[in-house]
Write an enzyme that holds these catalytic residues in place. Structure first.
Site, mmCIF file in Angstrom:
data_model
loop_
_atom_site.group_PDB
_atom_site.id
_atom_site.type_symbol
_atom_site.label_atom_id
_atom_site.label_comp_id
_atom_site.label_asym_id
_atom_site.label_seq_id
_atom_site.Cartn_x
_atom_site.Cartn_y
_atom_site.Cartn_z
ATOM 1 N N HIS A 36 0.674 -1.257 -0.238
ATOM 2 C CA HIS A 36 0.020 0.237 -0.251
ATOM 3 C C HIS A 36 0.918 1.057 -0.408
ATOM 4 O O HIS A 36 2.354 1.397 0.737
ATOM 5 C CB HIS A 36 -0.668 0.013 1.248
ATOM 6 N N ASP A 69 3.208 -5.215 7.681
ATOM 7 C CA ASP A 69 1.854 -4.191 7.722
ATOM 8 C C ASP A 69 0.793 -4.988 7.543
ATOM 9 O O ASP A 69 0.400 -6.137 7.288
ATOM 10 C CB ASP A 69 1.853 -3.449 6.757
ATOM 11 N N GLN A 72 -4.339 -4.772 6.884
ATOM 12 C CA GLN A 72 -5.973 -6.011 6.287
ATOM 13 C C GLN A 72 -5.490 -7.725 6.848
ATOM 14 O O GLN A 72 -6.075 -8.040 6.346
ATOM 15 C CB GLN A 72 -5.323 -6.275 4.806
ATOM 16 N N LYS A 87 -11.153 -1.243 10.155
ATOM 17 C CA LYS A 87 -10.320 -1.912 9.114
ATOM 18 C C LYS A 87 -11.000 -3.367 10.594
ATOM 19 O O LYS A 87 -10.963 -4.966 9.341
ATOM 20 C CB LYS A 87 -8.983 -2.376 8.391
ATOM 21 N N CYS A 124 -4.948 2.031 -3.114
ATOM 22 C CA CYS A 124 -4.096 2.779 -3.183
ATOM 23 C C CYS A 124 -2.960 1.520 -2.992
ATOM 24 O O CYS A 124 -1.504 2.218 -2.281
ATOM 25 C CB CYS A 124 -3.861 3.433 -1.422
HETATM 26 C C1 LIG Z 1 -2.505 -2.996 3.609
HETATM 27 C C2 LIG Z 1 -2.688 -1.773 4.229
HETATM 28 N N1 LIG Z 1 -1.602 -0.948 4.626
HETATM 29 C C3 LIG Z 1 -1.665 0.432 5.119
HETATM 30 C C4 LIG Z 1 -3.197 1.293 5.363
HETATM 31 C C5 LIG Z 1 -3.845 2.718 5.531
HETATM 32 O O1 LIG Z 1 -4.397 2.263 6.633
HETATM 33 P P1 LIG Z 1 -4.464 3.568 7.441
HETATM 34 O O2 LIG Z 1 -5.261 4.631 6.247
HETATM 35 O O3 LIG Z 1 -6.230 3.173 8.588
HETATM 36 O O4 LIG Z 1 -3.882 4.509 7.964
HETATM 37 C C6 LIG Z 1 -4.055 -0.229 3.968
HETATM 38 C C7 LIG Z 1 -5.343 1.074 3.425
HETATM 39 O O5 LIG Z 1 -6.561 0.389 3.340
HETATM 40 C C8 LIG Z 1 -4.199 -1.582 3.543
HETATM 41 O O6 LIG Z 1 -4.844 -1.818 3.452
#
Ligand SMILES: Cc1ncc(COP(=O)(O)O)c(C=O)c1O
Length: 420
Positions: free
Chosen positions: A135, A212, A215, A238, A377
């Protein structure tokens, strides 16, 4: 202690989808006159009543600043906020509550590590290893710190199925690699990475690993001690909690040695114009008044998740994803799935020949079906698969086959409109 062990002697875990679904008020509404089929869980999942009520109670009766007050409301707020930290600690099986830093979400957690650890550890000639399926929030913070320190960003390629190229990972991981930052589950492809293996290999090369888990936490049992990762980041919204709150887990020794990320109240012990000394963990990394209500809501989401059987629901979600994938390919002419890894969670990303993803999203929305369209993203993933955008249906444990029926009906309608 594993989550299964924590449940020993507690009431039986819930696996009944209909009763779980009843807990989520947002799922029971009409959108454009049709019952809502909510399939945008990878962006934000819905919140159960228990979370909404815990947050409302915090606002209604306990609203006061934390840590600094001696009056009753402040003490209640502090107890609720720190209680939520203890829940996060238990949820991911961290060894100590001081290892849990509340953040705005995954993005802020990764920025914190990139800025603080990066500043401390990276010099010209060093490398940060990420993957092609990250992401943007696990790409850009590393680009920024590489620019500032002269370190180099190295990217592990992915295969046509959307799996990590495991051999390339081993080849690109070298003595120059100081930090490895990798997603547990890809939001654009659904791929589940073999995190424990990657961590072990990265540690063997002397690198520190950030995972990270944005998900992962809604779908898998995440145990930071079993993974042995150094840092792990996730977001409340999420995992059936509120927006604006998330957490960073970091191993105590690493966090303790890292410089502060932001300066301000709460993160200090003493301040004079000559010198400032910093607070103990985790407060050193929590400058300013935190999102107290968000933390309380996240704690309630964890309580909720601990009542349900993750492994049974994981298999349920997996079967639902398989069912949706089969139907898409069988029933929608010109449909192509982007991301066909052997190990996948929750995400069905796809394109349909001749119909732009945004048009698909708009048409199915008129049928009450919420999906996401765009680059998610993850622009490098789109580039890798030669598409500008995909449509993405993403599932949670409260979805069922009726949601898939509705999605298919919406997609057929789109095909009819576009192809006549
Ligand atoms: C794999 C992953 N990392 C990071 C993020 C960023 O999360 P946040 O916008 O809640 O900081 C997302 C959000 O879609 C994501 O799916």
């Amino acid at each position: 202690m594993s989550r299964a062990a924590q449940h020993a002697g507690k009431p039986a875990l819930i696996t009944d989808i209909a009763s779980l679904r009843a807990d989520f008020p947002a799922l029971h509404q009409l959108v454009h006159g049709k019952p809502l089929a909510y399939l945008d869980n990878a962006a934000s999942s819905q919140q159960p009543r228990a979370v909404l009520e815990a947050a409302a109670l915090q606002q209604r009766l306990n609203h006061a600043n934390v840590h600094r007050g001696v009056h009753d409301l402040s003490e209640r707020s502090t107890a609720a906020y720190e209680g939520a930290r203890a829940k996060v600690c238990r949820f991911i099986n961290a060894a100590r509550v001081e290892e849990i830093v509340f953040t705005r979400g995954t993005t802020e957690a990764i920025n914190l590590v990139a800025a603080s650890l990066g500043r401390q550890r990276l010099s010209p000639g060093d490398e940060v290893l990420i993957t092609w399926m990250e992401h943007h929030s696990n790409i850009v913070p590393w680009q920024l710190i590489c620019e500032q320190t002269g370190a180099k960003l190295v990217v592990v390629p992915i295969t046509d199925a959307g799996e990590l190229d495991r051999k390339a990972f081993s080849r690109l991981l070298t003595a120059r690699t100081k930090i490895v930052a990798v997603t547990y589950v890809s939001n654009a492809l659904g791929t589940v990475n073999p995190i424990a293996d990657l961590v072990a290999e990265a540690h063997g090369a002397g690198a520190v690993v950030l995972v990270d888990a944005a998900q992962a936490v809604p779908h898998l049992r995440v145990d930071v001690r079993a993974l042995d990762c150094d840092f792990l980041a996730f977001s409340g919204h999420k995992m059936f909690g509120p927006t604006g709150i998330g957490a960073l887990y970091g191993k105590h020794a690493l966090l303790d040695a890292m410089p502060p990320y932001q300066g301000g109240g709460e993160m200090i012990l003493t301040v004079s114009f000559a010198e400032t000394t910093y607070n103990a963990l985790p407060y050193k990394f929590e400058a300013g008044t935190p999102n107290i209500t968000g933390a309380v809501g996240l704690g309630a989401a964890i309580d909720y998740l601990e009542r349900i059987d993750f492994s049974a629901l994981g298999s349920y979600e997996h079967a639902l994803l398989g069912h949706a994938t089969e139907r898409l390919l069988a029933e929608i002419p010109g449909a192509r799935v982007i991301g066909t890894a052997r190990d996948k969670a929750s995400v069905l990303s796809f394109v349909i020949d001749g119909i732009h993803a945004h048009d698909l999203g708009t048409i199915v929305d008129r049928e009450g079906v919420a999906i996401r369209t765009g680059h998610h993203c993850a622009m490098p993933v789109m580039e890798r698969f030669g598409v500008a955008a995909t449509a993405r249906a993403s599932f949670a444990f409260y979805n069922d086959r009726s949601d898939v029926d509705r999605l298919m009906a919406g997609l057929k309608r789109a095909v009819e409109l576009f192809r006549g």
